[in-house]
Design a protein around this motif. Sequence first.
Motif, PDB file in Angstrom:
ATOM      1  N   ASP A   1       0.912  -1.398   0.081  1.00  0.00           N
ATOM      2  CA  ASP A   1      -0.037   0.099   0.120  1.00  0.00           C
ATOM      3  C   ASP A   1       0.903   1.233  -0.066  1.00  0.00           C
ATOM      4  O   ASP A   1       1.484   1.644   1.245  1.00  0.00           O
ATOM      5  CB  ASP A   1      -0.723   0.086   1.178  1.00  0.00           C
ATOM      6  N   CYS A   2       0.886   1.719  -1.065  1.00  0.00           N
ATOM      7  CA  CYS A   2       1.880   3.115  -1.157  1.00  0.00           C
ATOM      8  C   CYS A   2       1.103   4.476  -1.256  1.00  0.00           C
ATOM      9  O   CYS A   2       1.783   5.202  -1.738  1.00  0.00           O
ATOM     10  CB  CYS A   2       2.566   3.013  -2.742  1.00  0.00           C
ATOM     11  N   ASP A   3      -0.002   4.477  -0.685  1.00  0.00           N
ATOM     12  CA  ASP A   3      -0.599   5.704  -0.544  1.00  0.00           C
ATOM     13  C   ASP A   3      -0.241   5.938   0.972  1.00  0.00           C
ATOM     14  O   ASP A   3      -1.036   5.826   1.834  1.00  0.00           O
ATOM     15  CB  ASP A   3      -2.378   5.229  -0.724  1.00  0.00           C
TER      16      ASP A   3
ATOM     17  N   HIS B   1       2.674  -1.575   4.428  1.00  0.00           N
ATOM     18  CA  HIS B   1       2.356  -0.012   4.125  1.00  0.00           C
ATOM     19  C   HIS B   1       3.220   0.874   4.667  1.00  0.00           C
ATOM     20  O   HIS B   1       3.807   0.547   5.638  1.00  0.00           O
ATOM     21  CB  HIS B   1       0.948   0.083   4.250  1.00  0.00           C
ATOM     22  N   GLY B   2       3.304   2.120   4.162  1.00  0.00           N
ATOM     23  CA  GLY B   2       4.003   3.295   4.859  1.00  0.00           C
ATOM     24  C   GLY B   2       2.917   3.939   5.084  1.00  0.00           C
ATOM     25  O   GLY B   2       1.934   4.347   4.811  1.00  0.00           O
TER      26      GLY B   2
ATOM     27  N   MET C   1       6.783  15.227   2.081  1.00  0.00           N
ATOM     28  CA  MET C   1       7.923  14.425   1.333  1.00  0.00           C
ATOM     29  C   MET C   1       7.492  13.118   1.459  1.00  0.00           C
ATOM     30  O   MET C   1       7.889  11.986   2.192  1.00  0.00           O
ATOM     31  CB  MET C   1       9.311  14.651   1.951  1.00  0.00           C
ATOM     32  N   ALA C   2       6.612  12.554   0.329  1.00  0.00           N
ATOM     33  CA  ALA C   2       6.005  11.055   0.443  1.00  0.00           C
ATOM     34  C   ALA C   2       6.971  10.126  -0.318  1.00  0.00           C
ATOM     35  O   ALA C   2       6.978   9.146  -0.030  1.00  0.00           O
ATOM     36  CB  ALA C   2       4.938  11.366  -0.137  1.00  0.00           C
ATOM     37  N   VAL C   3       7.581  10.779  -1.425  1.00  0.00           N
ATOM     38  CA  VAL C   3       8.146   9.765  -2.178  1.00  0.00           C
ATOM     39  C   VAL C   3       9.389   8.917  -1.526  1.00  0.00           C
ATOM     40  O   VAL C   3       9.513   7.759  -1.934  1.00  0.00           O
ATOM     41  CB  VAL C   3       8.968  10.578  -3.444  1.00  0.00           C
ATOM     42  N   PRO C   4      10.338   9.270  -0.799  1.00  0.00           N
ATOM     43  CA  PRO C   4      11.259   8.619  -0.217  1.00  0.00           C
ATOM     44  C   PRO C   4      10.561   7.486   0.528  1.00  0.00           C
ATOM     45  O   PRO C   4      11.302   6.351   0.538  1.00  0.00           O
ATOM     46  CB  PRO C   4      11.975   9.443   0.791  1.00  0.00           C
ATOM     47  N   LEU C   5       9.617   7.645   1.273  1.00  0.00           N
ATOM     48  CA  LEU C   5       8.700   6.751   1.948  1.00  0.00           C
ATOM     49  C   LEU C   5       8.049   5.552   0.988  1.00  0.00           C
ATOM     50  O   LEU C   5       8.095   4.485   1.269  1.00  0.00           O
ATOM     51  CB  LEU C   5       7.603   7.097   2.936  1.00  0.00           C
ATOM     52  N   ILE C   6       7.533   6.178  -0.176  1.00  0.00           N
ATOM     53  CA  ILE C   6       6.904   5.236  -1.241  1.00  0.00           C
ATOM     54  C   ILE C   6       8.345   4.130  -1.447  1.00  0.00           C
ATOM     55  O   ILE C   6       8.026   2.944  -1.742  1.00  0.00           O
ATOM     56  CB  ILE C   6       6.356   5.899  -2.269  1.00  0.00           C
ATOM     57  N   ARG C   7       9.275   4.894  -1.913  1.00  0.00           N
ATOM     58  CA  ARG C   7      10.535   4.080  -2.135  1.00  0.00           C
ATOM     59  C   ARG C   7      10.987   2.936  -1.437  1.00  0.00           C
ATOM     60  O   ARG C   7      11.093   1.835  -1.768  1.00  0.00           O
ATOM     61  CB  ARG C   7      11.802   5.061  -2.555  1.00  0.00           C
ATOM     62  N   ALA C   8      10.698   3.396   0.027  1.00  0.00           N
ATOM     63  CA  ALA C   8      11.211   2.543   0.969  1.00  0.00           C
ATOM     64  C   ALA C   8       9.938   1.265   1.110  1.00  0.00           C
ATOM     65  O   ALA C   8      10.712   0.312   1.294  1.00  0.00           O
ATOM     66  CB  ALA C   8      11.364   3.149   2.293  1.00  0.00           C
ATOM     67  N   VAL C   9       8.966   1.526   0.820  1.00  0.00           N
ATOM     68  CA  VAL C   9       7.762   0.603   0.976  1.00  0.00           C
ATOM     69  C   VAL C   9       8.163  -0.453  -0.151  1.00  0.00           C
ATOM     70  O   VAL C   9       8.121  -1.736  -0.097  1.00  0.00           O
ATOM     71  CB  VAL C   9       6.638   1.026   0.963  1.00  0.00           C
ATOM     72  N   ARG C  10       8.359  -0.338  -1.407  1.00  0.00           N
ATOM     73  CA  ARG C  10       8.709  -0.681  -2.587  1.00  0.00           C
ATOM     74  C   ARG C  10       9.931  -1.537  -2.397  1.00  0.00           C
ATOM     75  O   ARG C  10      10.133  -2.605  -3.033  1.00  0.00           O
ATOM     76  CB  ARG C  10       8.844   0.129  -3.725  1.00  0.00           C
ATOM     77  N   GLY C  11      10.707  -1.160  -1.544  1.00  0.00           N
ATOM     78  CA  GLY C  11      12.147  -1.931  -1.253  1.00  0.00           C
ATOM     79  C   GLY C  11      11.716  -3.230  -0.758  1.00  0.00           C
ATOM     80  O   GLY C  11      12.523  -4.098  -0.527  1.00  0.00           O
ATOM     81  N   PHE C  12      10.430  -3.473  -0.100  1.00  0.00           N
ATOM     82  CA  PHE C  12      10.154  -5.008   0.441  1.00  0.00           C
ATOM     83  C   PHE C  12       9.741  -5.838  -0.599  1.00  0.00           C
ATOM     84  O   PHE C  12       9.522  -7.143  -0.329  1.00  0.00           O
ATOM     85  CB  PHE C  12       9.027  -4.578   1.494  1.00  0.00           C
ATOM     86  N   ASP C  13       9.699  -5.578  -1.799  1.00  0.00           N
ATOM     87  CA  ASP C  13       9.572  -6.413  -3.063  1.00  0.00           C
ATOM     88  C   ASP C  13      11.025  -7.116  -3.168  1.00  0.00           C
ATOM     89  O   ASP C  13      11.709  -6.348  -3.831  1.00  0.00           O
ATOM     90  CB  ASP C  13       9.157  -5.835  -4.090  1.00  0.00           C
ATOM     91  N   ASP C  14      11.250  -8.363  -2.882  1.00  0.00           N
ATOM     92  CA  ASP C  14      12.536  -8.949  -2.993  1.00  0.00           C
ATOM     93  C   ASP C  14      12.340  -9.798  -4.354  1.00  0.00           C
ATOM     94  O   ASP C  14      13.695 -10.788  -4.785  1.00  0.00           O
ATOM     95  CB  ASP C  14      13.125  -9.868  -1.827  1.00  0.00           C
ATOM     96  N   GLY C  15      11.440  -9.662  -5.060  1.00  0.00           N
ATOM     97  CA  GLY C  15      11.590 -10.327  -6.298  1.00  0.00           C
ATOM     98  C   GLY C  15      11.088 -11.996  -6.450  1.00  0.00           C
ATOM     99  O   GLY C  15      10.622 -12.604  -7.277  1.00  0.00           O
ATOM    100  N   SER C  16      10.643 -12.283  -4.908  1.00  0.00           N
ATOM    101  CA  SER C  16      10.184 -13.803  -4.871  1.00  0.00           C
ATOM    102  C   SER C  16       8.903 -14.168  -5.051  1.00  0.00           C
ATOM    103  O   SER C  16       8.553 -15.174  -4.950  1.00  0.00           O
ATOM    104  CB  SER C  16      10.707 -14.121  -3.400  1.00  0.00           C
TER     105      SER C  16
END
Lengths: 303, 124
Positions: A33-35, A133-134, A142-157
């Motif tokens: 949840d990136c909102d 979620h973030g 400043m939302a973007v750095p937090l959104i990027r951090a949330v997306r960092g939890f995708d490890d491709g698996s």
Amino acid sequence: MILAVASGKGGTGKTTLALSMAGALGGGTLLLDCDVEEPDAHLFLPGKMEHLRTVYIPVPQVDQELCDACGRCAEFCQYGAILSMPGGARVFPEICHGCGGCARICPRSAIREVDWRIGVIEETRHKGIRLVHGRLDVGIPMAVPLIRAVRGFDDGSCTVIIDAPPGTSCSAAAAVRNTDYVVLVAEPTPFGLHDFRLAVELIRHFRIPFGAVINRTGEEDAGVGLFCAAEKIPILAEIPEERRIAEAYSIGRLPAEVCPGFAERISRLIEGIPGLGQHAAELFSNTHTGTGQPDTGRDAAAR
Amino acid sequence: MKIAFTTTGDSVDSPFETRFGRTPRLLIYDLETDAGVAIDNSENAASAHGAGRRTAQTIARSGATGLVTGNCGPKALEVLTSAGIIVYTTSASTVADALAQFRRGELQQLSGDGPSSHDSRPGA
């Protein structure tokens, strides 16, 4: 596969759709949840959100003893987050984008970077779905750095579904970029069409394949259907407006629980998405040929 | 003592600009020598964000200790005040008129309450 659910106008049904798709895909799905300004996917899941991480961004801190007001830092900053005043340099952390340029460029090495908190990341799990979620701190723009951090939890698996924030500005862009497919949820009203066009422009800018879901259809569609036909945008699903869906939603229940036929629309939607379809068809037929529990964890993801 | 004026031109006869952060130019007027120096503010004015604060920075660095403008937002006002710059408000039509009003002591100082805020709530 990474899929984002986005929209132009807010309130079109992104979160409802993202959750419904995650539920249909079943075990092993990661829902992000990136909102981060108003995460709400968790409202539909039982269980508490557990704290995962506090997120900070680097902002400048000036040693005023060393600063000689040369002005190079302010000249460099694209955002006006650091100003060079005769009395010393002044920092405005809320508009700092954390590039580190001022610290590098200062001829007196008077600037160092310190952590400034912007929000937290939390998670919960339910029936094999992991929701991360973030949550941006109140008052932080400043939302973007937090959104990027949330997306960092995708490890491709595993399969990832991103619930994007509404709109077409930096936050939405950060949520949809570098995904494999975007589902744009459109509302068949004049405002809905206006903002849907903007969202289409954004997704085309990123050159990501996408399709549309028209939500809350009724007698009029304000030209959304015609627009999609003219622009050759595949319509993955049309979901009629139904009061019982709104009633369910208002008490934190998903449409599939109260509306027969909704689940069917979601599976067809999933089948219409290249790359996702095959996986889902297998899961759908498993759950409907009486194997009992939906697949969980690694098995489903590995197929 | 130097006073800054928000303006669209380069001399005291130029039209006065009521906007602060988006002002195209500034005239820094030296009351002792009666000389004016024009500063181009277009880069600051074109900022998506922080135009007011950047313009405040320009004024602080010019050596001016006073500013005459039409209105000024609270963030920029804070930067100006912390640099010791006194802000006056007027709706004069030329810099010369504004300067004359200033010299006659007719100008109101901006305090940070009421019209200096960008809030449009009545009575705010």
